[in-house]
Design a protein around this motif. Sequence first.
Motif, PDB file in Angstrom:
ATOM      1  N   ARG A  51       3.514   8.933   6.855  1.00  0.00           N
ATOM      2  CA  ARG A  51       4.275   7.826   6.796  1.00  0.00           C
ATOM      3  C   ARG A  51       4.409   6.943   7.885  1.00  0.00           C
ATOM      4  NH1 ARG A  51       7.503  12.564   5.261  1.00  0.00           N
ATOM      5  NH2 ARG A  51       8.287  12.692   7.219  1.00  0.00           N
ATOM      6  N   ALA A  52       3.428   7.223   9.016  1.00  0.00           N
ATOM      7  CA  ALA A  52       3.595   6.291   9.888  1.00  0.00           C
ATOM      8  C   ALA A  52       2.310   5.419   9.840  1.00  0.00           C
ATOM      9  CB  ALA A  52       3.267   7.104  11.373  1.00  0.00           C
ATOM     10  N   ALA A  53       1.633   5.547   8.792  1.00  0.00           N
ATOM     11  CA  ALA A  53       0.586   4.767   8.577  1.00  0.00           C
ATOM     12  C   ALA A  53       0.104   3.986   7.101  1.00  0.00           C
ATOM     13  CB  ALA A  53      -0.899   5.618   8.826  1.00  0.00           C
ATOM     14  N   SER A  54      -0.804   3.201   6.826  1.00  0.00           N
ATOM     15  CA  SER A  54      -0.816   2.669   5.705  1.00  0.00           C
ATOM     16  C   SER A  54      -2.355   3.107   4.945  1.00  0.00           C
ATOM     17  CB  SER A  54      -0.922   1.099   5.497  1.00  0.00           C
ATOM     18  OG  SER A  54       0.466   0.666   5.895  1.00  0.00           O
ATOM     19  N   LEU A  55      -3.060   3.620   5.798  1.00  0.00           N
ATOM     20  CA  LEU A  55      -4.320   4.179   5.231  1.00  0.00           C
ATOM     21  C   LEU A  55      -4.841   5.208   6.094  1.00  0.00           C
ATOM     22  CD1 LEU A  55      -7.264   1.755   5.875  1.00  0.00           C
ATOM     23  CD2 LEU A  55      -4.987   1.600   7.035  1.00  0.00           C
ATOM     24  N   ILE A  56      -6.092   5.940   5.631  1.00  0.00           N
ATOM     25  CA  ILE A  56      -6.885   6.944   6.624  1.00  0.00           C
ATOM     26  C   ILE A  56      -8.175   6.164   6.608  1.00  0.00           C
ATOM     27  CG2 ILE A  56      -7.390   8.062   4.532  1.00  0.00           C
ATOM     28  CD1 ILE A  56      -7.421  10.669   6.472  1.00  0.00           C
ATOM     29  N   LEU A  75       0.875  -1.372  -0.097  1.00  0.00           N
ATOM     30  CA  LEU A  75       0.059   0.016   0.045  1.00  0.00           C
ATOM     31  C   LEU A  75       0.795   1.152   0.050  1.00  0.00           C
ATOM     32  CD1 LEU A  75      -2.671  -0.989   2.710  1.00  0.00           C
ATOM     33  CD2 LEU A  75      -2.976  -1.088   0.128  1.00  0.00           C
ATOM     34  N   GLN A  76       2.230   1.217   0.271  1.00  0.00           N
ATOM     35  CA  GLN A  76       2.963   2.162   0.319  1.00  0.00           C
ATOM     36  C   GLN A  76       3.625   2.621  -1.142  1.00  0.00           C
ATOM     37  OE1 GLN A  76       5.847   1.423   3.620  1.00  0.00           O
ATOM     38  NE2 GLN A  76       4.127   0.843   4.892  1.00  0.00           N
ATOM     39  N   GLY A  77       3.990   3.805  -1.213  1.00  0.00           N
ATOM     40  CA  GLY A  77       4.581   4.182  -2.485  1.00  0.00           C
ATOM     41  C   GLY A  77       4.175   5.791  -2.762  1.00  0.00           C
ATOM     42  N   ARG A  78       4.789   6.160  -3.862  1.00  0.00           N
ATOM     43  CA  ARG A  78       4.173   7.469  -4.506  1.00  0.00           C
ATOM     44  C   ARG A  78       2.970   7.521  -5.086  1.00  0.00           C
ATOM     45  NH1 ARG A  78       7.053  12.007  -4.409  1.00  0.00           N
ATOM     46  NH2 ARG A  78       9.074  10.837  -3.851  1.00  0.00           N
ATOM     47  N   PRO A  79       1.999   8.081  -4.616  1.00  0.00           N
ATOM     48  CA  PRO A  79       0.713   8.148  -5.461  1.00  0.00           C
ATOM     49  C   PRO A  79       0.635   8.712  -6.705  1.00  0.00           C
ATOM     50  CG  PRO A  79       0.486   9.365  -3.613  1.00  0.00           C
ATOM     51  CD  PRO A  79       1.833   9.006  -3.389  1.00  0.00           C
ATOM     52  N   ASN A 125       1.657  11.007   1.279  1.00  0.00           N
ATOM     53  CA  ASN A 125       1.738   9.807   0.451  1.00  0.00           C
ATOM     54  C   ASN A 125       0.672   8.680   0.625  1.00  0.00           C
ATOM     55  OD1 ASN A 125       3.475  11.003  -1.236  1.00  0.00           O
ATOM     56  ND2 ASN A 125       5.279  10.164  -0.227  1.00  0.00           N
ATOM     57  N   LEU A 126      -0.215   8.649   1.412  1.00  0.00           N
ATOM     58  CA  LEU A 126      -1.470   7.851   1.595  1.00  0.00           C
ATOM     59  C   LEU A 126      -2.045   7.683   0.346  1.00  0.00           C
ATOM     60  CD1 LEU A 126      -2.781   8.838   5.148  1.00  0.00           C
ATOM     61  CD2 LEU A 126      -1.100   6.756   4.360  1.00  0.00           C
ATOM     62  N   GLY A 127      -2.524   6.401  -0.026  1.00  0.00           N
ATOM     63  CA  GLY A 127      -3.291   5.935  -1.235  1.00  0.00           C
ATOM     64  C   GLY A 127      -4.445   5.108  -0.863  1.00  0.00           C
TER      65      GLY A 127
END
Length: 450
Positions: free
Chosen positions: A370-375, A230-234, A405-407
């Motif tokens: 950066r401390a998370a994978s989603l909202i 799930l991480q990366g540059r949107p 950068n959350l996606g």
Amino acid sequence: MDRWASGIDTAWLQLEQETNRMVVHGVLFCDGPVDLETLRARVRERWVEVYPGFRQRPTWPTGPVGPARWVDAPPDLAAHVTTLALPEPGDDAALAGRVGELMSRPLPADRPWWRIELVTGYAGGSAVHVAIHHGLADGVALSHLFHALADPVTDPRTPAAYGRPPREPRPVHDLRLMRRELRDRASSLWRTIKHSGTPEGASELLATGRAVKSSAMLLANPPREKPSPLQGRPGVAKAARWTSDVSLDAVKAAGKAAGGSVNDVVCASIAGALRTHLDGADVPRLRAVMPTNLRPLDQPVSAELGNEFGLVLPPLPTDEPDPVRRVERMHHAMATIKRTNQALASFSGIAVAGLGTPGHTQNLVGRYARAASLIISNVPGPLEELVVGDVRVRDLMFWVPCSGNLGLGVSVLSYAGRVRLGVDADLGLIGGQEGMDRFTDALDAELTRL
């Protein structure tokens, strides 16, 4: 009349970027056709004439720092409230595709930062798509606006923040909120201290001290999230989906059985869906960014709408295979956060950052992201079905924007005794349309188990 934006609203304006538009999207799913001119008349009378943000656009300070300023820019309702005929077959997939397209586009900068699209030819009825920039309104304010657009509700349990007319704006918005919240938290802490002579009170005081310490460390130096797909540059392309609905009573019952709340159950279901989407047994414990409301629901909202929420960073039990244990662990995580001032501290930090350069705000919120994978955003919606004129709104949905950068965003909205989840995601990070469908199907499966 021109006005200064608050620090917190300026911050959400500053977070706008090409790869993550800071726009809250909502859809009213209507049983029948909505007349365009009737809709424009309601928007003019109930939104534009009442809330200054609907007839103003933001401008930036001439120097390097300072808040944004809202300047008068009377809207042209022919441009702000438009219509679109949905292509055949006019089903959920076609509507979701249109919402995803609009998520990828900016709102025009030379006019007030909102728009409405009346979608005809949808499922035998119509849909009203609303897009409002986060700098203008948060999720609770959006729910208030939905109530304002519809006919008056009759349920006496409807919160004043939703059903009552707005109050006049008050100066120094950010400072007033912080002073109120600090007073309430000091009062709560004092009650805990007064009962510290009992074993239960001493245990609660110790747990509160530990929670506050860990929360302070988390906000001061947010850890980097565990590696995941799930991480990366949107990128620019986004997609939208929504789940089937589930009875709110069923969610409450599942929570009661495991000792948790509705939010605990829903977040545990999201954790289970992430396990399925990420294929499995070795999924690490991931973290979410979670907006937490700081607005009193028993009081009318301000006519300036704005933002009154902080961010917390709860761990999700994505590493837990047992669904019941996931609810229990989620409940423990949220109970720990409730002992802290994490939401108020993040609100204060973001509000202060908003008075500086956009880079300061983007860096601060980027550290949380950066401390998370989603909202995950959970907003209590209308208690009864809304009606616009003679057209029933059979369902209601909103989608939270991602920042940094959350996606991946998951929005939870209760509506007339039902709960439905909206999903918005970056197509490059979620695995394309197929990945989007796979995650939404996993969410549906988790909710069906309830």
